[in-house]
Enzyme design. Structure first.
Site, PDB file in Angstrom:
ATOM      1  N   ASP A 127       6.484  13.236   2.625  1.00  0.00           N
ATOM      2  CA  ASP A 127       7.697  12.496   2.246  1.00  0.00           C
ATOM      3  C   ASP A 127       7.487  11.456   1.160  1.00  0.00           C
ATOM      4  O   ASP A 127       8.364  10.666   0.876  1.00  0.00           O
ATOM      5  CB  ASP A 127       8.328  11.833   3.475  1.00  0.00           C
ATOM      6  CG  ASP A 127       7.913  10.385   3.636  1.00  0.00           C
ATOM      7  OD1 ASP A 127       6.711  10.112   3.537  1.00  0.00           O
ATOM      8  OD2 ASP A 127       8.796   9.544   3.839  1.00  0.00           O
ATOM      9  N   GLU A 128       6.353  11.453   0.536  1.00  0.00           N
ATOM     10  CA  GLU A 128       6.076  10.378  -0.403  1.00  0.00           C
ATOM     11  C   GLU A 128       5.370  10.921  -1.644  1.00  0.00           C
ATOM     12  O   GLU A 128       4.425  11.683  -1.528  1.00  0.00           O
ATOM     13  CB  GLU A 128       5.193   9.343   0.287  1.00  0.00           C
ATOM     14  CG  GLU A 128       4.992   8.096  -0.520  1.00  0.00           C
ATOM     15  CD  GLU A 128       4.114   7.125   0.231  1.00  0.00           C
ATOM     16  OE1 GLU A 128       4.635   6.107   0.694  1.00  0.00           O
ATOM     17  OE2 GLU A 128       2.917   7.392   0.364  1.00  0.00           O
TER      18      GLU A 128
HETATM   19  C1  LIG Z   1       4.445   5.958   9.997  1.00  0.00           C
HETATM   20  C2  LIG Z   1       4.355   7.367  10.517  1.00  0.00           C
HETATM   21  C3  LIG Z   1       5.049   8.389   9.931  1.00  0.00           C
HETATM   22  N1  LIG Z   1       4.979   9.665  10.385  1.00  0.00           N
HETATM   23  C4  LIG Z   1       5.738  10.760   9.742  1.00  0.00           C
HETATM   24  C5  LIG Z   1       7.177  10.737  10.150  1.00  0.00           C
HETATM   25  C6  LIG Z   1       7.943  10.213   8.962  1.00  0.00           C
HETATM   26  O1  LIG Z   1       9.216  10.750   8.808  1.00  0.00           O
HETATM   27  C7  LIG Z   1       7.043  10.589   7.824  1.00  0.00           C
HETATM   28  C8  LIG Z   1       7.157   9.598   6.698  1.00  0.00           C
HETATM   29  O2  LIG Z   1       6.739   8.328   7.086  1.00  0.00           O
HETATM   30  P1  LIG Z   1       7.415   7.001   6.548  1.00  0.00           P
HETATM   31  O3  LIG Z   1       7.807   7.146   5.135  1.00  0.00           O
HETATM   32  O4  LIG Z   1       6.497   5.878   6.875  1.00  0.00           O
HETATM   33  O5  LIG Z   1       8.688   6.793   7.443  1.00  0.00           O
HETATM   34  P2  LIG Z   1      10.114   7.443   7.295  1.00  0.00           P
HETATM   35  O6  LIG Z   1      10.227   8.273   6.090  1.00  0.00           O
HETATM   36  O7  LIG Z   1      10.397   8.165   8.577  1.00  0.00           O
HETATM   37  O8  LIG Z   1      11.054   6.195   7.253  1.00  0.00           O
HETATM   38  P3  LIG Z   1      11.364   5.300   6.017  1.00  0.00           P
HETATM   39  O9  LIG Z   1      12.820   5.436   5.782  1.00  0.00           O
HETATM   40  O10 LIG Z   1      10.995   3.916   6.417  1.00  0.00           O
HETATM   41  O11 LIG Z   1      10.535   5.790   4.873  1.00  0.00           O
HETATM   42  O12 LIG Z   1       5.712  10.607   8.337  1.00  0.00           O
HETATM   43  C9  LIG Z   1       4.203   9.955  11.502  1.00  0.00           C
HETATM   44  O13 LIG Z   1       4.130  11.087  11.931  1.00  0.00           O
HETATM   45  N2  LIG Z   1       3.499   8.957  12.093  1.00  0.00           N
HETATM   46  C10 LIG Z   1       3.535   7.656  11.658  1.00  0.00           C
HETATM   47  O14 LIG Z   1       2.879   6.792  12.244  1.00  0.00           O
HETATM   48 MG   LIG Z   2       9.734   7.721   4.203  1.00  0.00          MG
END
Ligand SMILES: Cc1cn([C@H]2C[C@H](O)[C@@H](COP(=O)(O)OP(=O)(O)OP(=O)(O)O)O2)c(=O)[nH]c1=O
Ligand SMILES: [Mg+2]
Length: 493
Positions: free
Chosen positions: A312-313
């Site tokens: 997701d990044e």
């Molecule tokens: C932080 C974290 C994320 N993840 C997974 C699920 C998240 O959807 C994905 C991306 O993480 P993130 O980008 O940290 O979280 P997010 O996208 O769900 O929320 P945000 O809107 O704050 O960006 O990674 C885990 O499996 N374990 C973890 O501890």
């Molecule tokens: Mg995210």
DNA sequence: GGGGGAAAAATTA
DNA sequence: TTCCATAATTTTTCCCCC
């Protein structure tokens, strides 16, 4: 569980040197009593090698117990989430709110919200355990959560667990480290301080030369990604609090759920206590991967070298794309009015807005947030500022970069987690990056050269893709520099 | 003291 | 009544020994 493995070659396992004969993880019980999963490679070795496959990742002793008595407990194949469906049934006990907050809440909030002195006075049980958990940290969409309430629930649910015992003992070790560091800080003499001052300012000058502020670094991060995908494919979840994961562990939660304090990395049963209506959805990695690939296709149109750091990044360098457009713009506009070139910031923002719209389209409606900044460390932090579905730009000059970063709590910086956060706070009184900069001499005195140098770069808002290379440069610079002995003298701790 | 190398811890998604 | 992931990566700590 004494997972003694005759590790071939090299040093002997530490257990043989008088260390406790039980698992250092959550199983604090001697030998076979342990029924906890452990993450230690050494344990995995014992558990995995004799029995092929199943029972993976448990202590040797634990494996035996489990297999004898708890057959249908999930055995670690596939992913970590629970496979069975029956685990969705819970006793009403779990659903009872833990704190019947009627008026007592006010006083609680009043006492715990007060920052500053939590030193010796507040050793009362349960008042200060939030730092033991990752998921009590701030996260987008949790602005108006009643933190003290959440922390209380978390504590109540955890306090008797082996997990909590483990976390506490780790924390105790850290307190000792912190204590040692404090003593070391006391030993900072005036002469030492002045020699450090010249050393550090020389370093600052060197680092300042490396600063380059006209690079357009962009971090794109999907909004609660897994949850967003699930909601896309099942719209009736959209306006309900919902989490992806299982009763054991939550991967992520949607914004509705975050209002209750439910968060990534939070155990599901605690989340359920915080939010009894919470809906759990199992994760579907194929979908996340597939969607992620579609997003990547879009991003590559803007930067062919863009790096996907996780599903997701993504990190993009839009310097070229933006300057190309600036040229285009200027040449087309020149024909009409001959105006000046559009600002870098404005054009970059425009490009990213366009990019985000395309991402949304390509992913079937998922939103993302972005951070724009002269380097990736800042961009990463910025990507969180306007979440969800927004973008934040740090203007492309030195002062803006520093001002932005200095306003941030140190915990926002990638690489500073709960341990470093606590250390900085309790030893140096540092909570924001600005304070980090102010205390740079103290840091250089107390921490390893590697840490303090890295922290200085953070404080100066300087970052390069290859920090490792920068480190190597620094090492050689110090090595053939004026005083190598000086450089190594503060290597302890 | 410090080199070398493995284990443990920290951090991240 | 229980239920607290996981893999990858990087840094720090610990131990043996010269
Ligand atoms: C932080 C974290 C994320 N993840 C997974 C699920 C998240 O959807 C994905 C991306 O993480 P993130 O980008 O940290 O979280 P997010 O996208 O769900 O929320 P945000 O809107 O704050 O960006 O990674 C885990 O499996 N374990 C973890 O501890
Ligand atoms: Mg995210």
């Amino acid at each position: 569980c004494s997972a003694s493995t005759g590790v071939a070659g090299g040093a002997l396992p530490r257990e043989q040197k008088g260390a406790p004969a039980y698992c250092k993880y959550w199983c604090q019980y001697p030998d076979q009593t342990c029924i906890k999963r452990t993450g230690s490679p050494r344990h995995r070795l014992t558990a995995a090698s004799p029995t092929s496959g199943s029972g993976s990742g448990r202590c040797a002793g634990a494996g035996v117990v489990l297999m004898a008595e708890q057959e249908e407990e999930e055995v670690g194949d596939g992913f970590w989430e629970e496979e069975g469906e029956e685990e969705e049934v819970y006793s009403p006990e779990d659903l009872k709110p833990v704190a019947p907050d009627t008026g007592g809440d006010e006083s609680l909030r009043a006492t715990t919200a007060e920052p500053g002195d939590q030193d010796e006075s507040a050793k009362v049980e349960g008042s200060n355990t939030a730092h033991l958990f990752v998921f009590t940290n701030d996260k987008a969409g949790m602005g108006k959560v009643d933190k003290s309430k959440v922390n209380k629930v978390v504590y109540e649910m955890s306090k008797d667990s082996a997990y909590f015992a483990h976390a506490s003992s780790q924390d105790k070790k850290n307190d000792k480290r912190i204590h040692d560091l404090r003593e070391k800080l006391q030993s900072l003499s005036l002469s030492r301080r002045s020699s450090l001052a010249s050393e550090v300012s020389a370093l600052e000058i060197k680092l300042e030369k490396q600063r380059f502020c006209r690079r357009v670094c962009v971090v794109v991060d999907m909004d609660c990604y897994y949850a967003a995908v699930e909601m896309r494919d099942n719209p009736h979840l959209r306006d309900k609090p919902m989490a992806v994961g299982g009763i054991g562990m939550i991967s992520t939660a949607n914004y509705k759920a975050r209002e209750y304090g439910v968060r990534s990395a939070m155990p599901g049963f605690i989340a359920l206590k915080l939010c009894p209506e919470l809906i759990f959805v199992r994760s579907h990695f194929d979908k996340y991967k597939e969607t992620s690939d579609r997003v990547l296709t879009v991003l590559r149109q803007y930067d062919p070298h863009c790096r996907m750091m996780s599903l997701d990044e993504a990190y993009l360098d839009l310097t070229e794309e933006v300057s190309r457009r600036q040229v285009e713009e200027t040449s087309s506009k020149a024909n009409l009015e001959g105006g000046a070139q559009m600002e870098l910031e404005e054009m970059a923002s425009r490009v990213v807005a366009e990019l985000r719209a395309k991402v949304q389209e390509a992913s079937g409606g998922l939103t993302c947030s972005a951070g724009l900044a002269p380097n990736f460390r800042l961009a990463k932090i910025a990507s969180d500022v306007k979440k969800p579905n927004g973008q934040c730009i740090v203007p492309f000059h030195r002062e803006a970069a520093i001002a932005f970063l200095h306003s941030m709590p140190v915990r926002k910086v990638g690489g500073i987690g709960k341990v470093m956060e606590k250390t900085l706070k309790e030893v140096f009184g540092v909570e924001t990056v600005a304070e980090l900069f102010e205390k740079r001499l103290e840091l250089f005195h107390c921490l390893t050269p590697k840490s303090s140098h890295w922290l200085l770069r953070v404080a100066l808002a300087i970052h390069h893709d290859d920090e490792a290379k920068a480190m190597a440069e620094w090492k050689t610079a110090v090595g053939d520099g004026e005083d190598a002995a000086e450089a190594t003298s503060f290597q302890s701790v």
